[in-house]
Design an enzyme around this catalytic site. Structure first.
Site, PDB file in Angstrom:
ATOM      1  N   SER A 286      51.696  -7.578  48.481  1.00 48.01           N
ATOM      2  CA  SER A 286      50.356  -7.986  48.938  1.00 48.01           C
ATOM      3  C   SER A 286      50.340  -7.922  50.452  1.00 48.01           C
ATOM      4  CB  SER A 286      50.070  -9.423  48.503  1.00 48.01           C
ATOM      5  OG  SER A 286      48.889  -9.886  49.115  1.00 48.01           O
TER       6      SER A 286
ATOM      7  N   TYR B 169      52.222 -18.363  47.842  1.00 46.60           N
ATOM      8  CA  TYR B 169      51.931 -16.977  47.458  1.00 46.60           C
ATOM      9  C   TYR B 169      52.410 -15.996  48.534  1.00 46.60           C
ATOM     10  CZ  TYR B 169      49.351 -12.822  46.069  1.00 46.60           C
ATOM     11  OH  TYR B 169      49.017 -11.543  45.704  1.00 46.60           O
TER      12      TYR B 169
HETATM   13  N1  LIG Z   1      43.575  -9.007  43.229  1.00 48.92           N
HETATM   14  C1  LIG Z   1      43.984  -9.051  44.463  1.00 48.92           C
HETATM   15  O1  LIG Z   1      43.172  -9.214  45.390  1.00 48.92           O
HETATM   16  C2  LIG Z   1      45.457  -8.865  44.774  1.00 48.92           C
HETATM   17  C3  LIG Z   1      45.790  -8.595  46.096  1.00 48.92           C
HETATM   18  C4  LIG Z   1      47.126  -8.391  46.419  1.00 48.92           C
HETATM   19  C5  LIG Z   1      48.099  -8.423  45.432  1.00 48.92           C
HETATM   20  N2  LIG Z   1      47.744  -8.707  44.143  1.00 48.92           N
HETATM   21  C6  LIG Z   1      48.818  -8.721  43.150  1.00 48.92           C
HETATM   22  O2  LIG Z   1      48.541  -7.820  42.121  1.00 48.92           O
HETATM   23  C7  LIG Z   1      49.228  -8.195  40.925  1.00 48.92           C
HETATM   24  C8  LIG Z   1      48.275  -8.127  39.762  1.00 48.92           C
HETATM   25  O3  LIG Z   1      47.237  -9.060  39.954  1.00 48.92           O
HETATM   26  P1  LIG Z   1      45.719  -8.790  39.546  1.00 48.92           P
HETATM   27  O4  LIG Z   1      44.929  -8.897  40.778  1.00 48.92           O
HETATM   28  O5  LIG Z   1      45.600  -7.609  38.710  1.00 48.92           O
HETATM   29  O6  LIG Z   1      45.456 -10.155  38.735  1.00 48.92           O
HETATM   30  P2  LIG Z   1      45.033 -10.423  37.211  1.00 48.92           P
HETATM   31  O7  LIG Z   1      43.825  -9.644  36.875  1.00 48.92           O
HETATM   32  O8  LIG Z   1      44.979 -11.907  37.096  1.00 48.92           O
HETATM   33  O9  LIG Z   1      46.270  -9.870  36.361  1.00 48.92           O
HETATM   34  C9  LIG Z   1      47.527 -10.503  36.405  1.00 48.92           C
HETATM   35  C10 LIG Z   1      48.423  -9.954  35.316  1.00 48.92           C
HETATM   36  O10 LIG Z   1      49.702 -10.551  35.469  1.00 48.92           O
HETATM   37  C11 LIG Z   1      50.123 -11.055  34.210  1.00 48.92           C
HETATM   38  N3  LIG Z   1      51.003 -12.220  34.352  1.00 48.92           N
HETATM   39  C12 LIG Z   1      50.818 -13.331  35.061  1.00 48.92           C
HETATM   40  N4  LIG Z   1      51.881 -14.135  34.944  1.00 48.92           N
HETATM   41  C13 LIG Z   1      52.761 -13.508  34.142  1.00 48.92           C
HETATM   42  C14 LIG Z   1      54.052 -13.811  33.632  1.00 48.92           C
HETATM   43  N5  LIG Z   1      54.696 -14.955  33.920  1.00 48.92           N
HETATM   44  N6  LIG Z   1      54.683 -12.909  32.835  1.00 48.92           N
HETATM   45  C15 LIG Z   1      54.070 -11.766  32.510  1.00 48.92           C
HETATM   46  N7  LIG Z   1      52.837 -11.416  32.935  1.00 48.92           N
HETATM   47  C16 LIG Z   1      52.199 -12.300  33.747  1.00 48.92           C
HETATM   48  C17 LIG Z   1      48.866 -11.352  33.414  1.00 48.92           C
HETATM   49  O11 LIG Z   1      49.153 -11.142  32.042  1.00 48.92           O
HETATM   50  P3  LIG Z   1      49.006 -12.241  30.874  1.00 48.92           P
HETATM   51  O12 LIG Z   1      48.232 -13.391  31.437  1.00 48.92           O
HETATM   52  O13 LIG Z   1      48.264 -11.487  29.796  1.00 48.92           O
HETATM   53  O14 LIG Z   1      50.401 -12.557  30.521  1.00 48.92           O
HETATM   54  C18 LIG Z   1      47.913 -10.267  33.924  1.00 48.92           C
HETATM   55  O15 LIG Z   1      48.005  -9.121  33.130  1.00 48.92           O
HETATM   56  C19 LIG Z   1      49.796  -9.580  41.202  1.00 48.92           C
HETATM   57  O16 LIG Z   1      51.170  -9.454  41.499  1.00 48.92           O
HETATM   58  C20 LIG Z   1      49.015 -10.049  42.429  1.00 48.92           C
HETATM   59  O17 LIG Z   1      49.748 -10.952  43.188  1.00 48.92           O
HETATM   60  C21 LIG Z   1      46.440  -8.925  43.788  1.00 48.92           C
END
Ligand SMILES: NC(=O)c1ccc[n+]([C@@H]2O[C@H](COP(=O)([O-])OP(=O)(O)OC[C@H]3O[C@@H](n4cnc5c(N)ncnc54)[C@H](OP(=O)(O)O)[C@@H]3O)[C@@H](O)[C@H]2O)c1
Length: 276
Positions: free
Chosen positions: A137, A150
């Site tokens: 991130s 985070y």
């Molecule tokens: N959205 C943003 O603005 C942003 C920015 C920078 C980085 N990120 C990073 O991008 C990645 C994906 O996030 P996203 O934005 O796509 O969020 P999201 O839509 O909430 O998706 C998160 C995913 O992670 C899974 N997950 C969470 N905890 C888990 C665990 N303990 N074991 C296995 N799976 C788990 C969830 O699956 P289940 O709940 O189905 O298990 C879900 O599929 C994360 O690492 C986040 O930190 C996001």
């Protein structure tokens, strides 16, 4: 310059953690529709995506990770690409974050990545090829106020990626990091607010201002399909870079800007952005 196609051409086996939502789901759809054989993970069953086969895996759990990877190996006999994407965010001042909450954040965002890497590296070394993309991130490079746990977990992923990349290079394994800025995904809705941040009046005003700003920026953020396209582009490179940023241009500029201006000025910009 057009890059040579490498081990990661379509038909190869891809494992994406956290594929039930957001980036993971977009990557699974995009790569699945581009001809890759995609396995996506979720902690819950019942995800009906056509472009990918879903398996249950909790990246917080050693056994669950071992079993998930074993499932893919039993079916395919190889894993060509791993996208370490599963993660979530915790909000609260450092003081209002309990030891348990801090550990939970690292358990998924950092140890989850580490756990999966420990399991797949021996497989990839045996294959003499592989590709690992870790989702970090921009918050790993620019500390975001009231997201200390985070930001710290993502900084740790950045360093782990950098180190691992050098260590596994001689074995034909390529490692890259993607640092996204704000995107509109399930991330905002899944964010956990620390227990004490809900009851401690001392930080309340600034905490709420920062949280409202970050939520608004995420809601107005980019489409996760943009990250999926970047992943596909990186997989076509025979010699990928260490780190790729993706997301709103101003957030990427901020990461570069901090190298050129005094840290006090940079801090003022960040504090004023979050209205604290
Ligand atoms: N959205 C943003 O603005 C942003 C920015 C920078 C980085 N990120 C990073 O991008 C990645 C994906 O996030 P996203 O934005 O796509 O969020 P999201 O839509 O909430 O998706 C998160 C995913 O992670 C899974 N997950 C969470 N905890 C888990 C665990 N303990 N074991 C296995 N799976 C788990 C969830 O699956 P289940 O709940 O189905 O298990 C879900 O599929 C994360 O690492 C986040 O930190 C996001």
């Amino acid at each position: 310059m057009e890059q040579k196609q490498n081990i990661t051409t379509p038909g190869k086996v891809v494992l994406i953690t956290g594929a039930s939502s957001g980036f993971g789901k977009s990557c699974a759809e995009y790569l699945g529709n581009s001809g890759y054989k995609v396995y996506g993970t979720s902690r819950r069953p019942g995800n009906g995506m056509v472009a990918c086969e879903m398996i249950i895996m909790d990246v917080d759990d050693d056994l669950s990770v071992k079993q998930g990877i074993r499932t893919v190996m039993d079916k395919e006999g190889r894993i060509d690409v791993v996208i370490n994407n599963a993660g979530f965010g915790i909000a609260g001042s450092v003081e209002d974050t309990s030891m348990e909450e801090m550990k939970a954040q690292f358990e998924t965002n950092y140890f989850g990545v580490f756990r999966v890497c420990r399991e797949v590296l021996p497989i990839m070394r045996k294959q003499k090829s592989g590709y690992i993309i870790n989702i970090g991130s921009i918050a790993g490079s620019v500390g975001v106020p009231f997201q200390g746990a985070y930001s710290a977990s993502k900084s740790a992923v950045q360093n782990l990626t950098e180190v691992m990349r050098m260590e596994v290079k001689p074995y034909g394994i390529k490692v890259a990091l993607i640092d996204p800025g704000d995107f509109k995904t399930g991330f905002t809705g899944s964010r956990i607010k620390t227990k004490e941040s809900r009851s401690n009046p001392d930080y309340a005003d600034r905490y709420h201002k920062a949280l409202t700003t970050m939520e608004k920026e995420e809601e107005n953020g980019c489409d996760p399909a943009k990250l999926a396209q970047l992943v596909a582009k990186i997989l076509r490179k025979s010699s990928p870079g260490l780190r790729y940023m993706v997301g709103p241009a101003m957030e990427q500029v901020a990461v570069h800007l901090r190298k050129f201006i005094p840290s006090k000025w940079f801090e003022m910009i960040i504090m004023s952005n979050y209205k604290i």
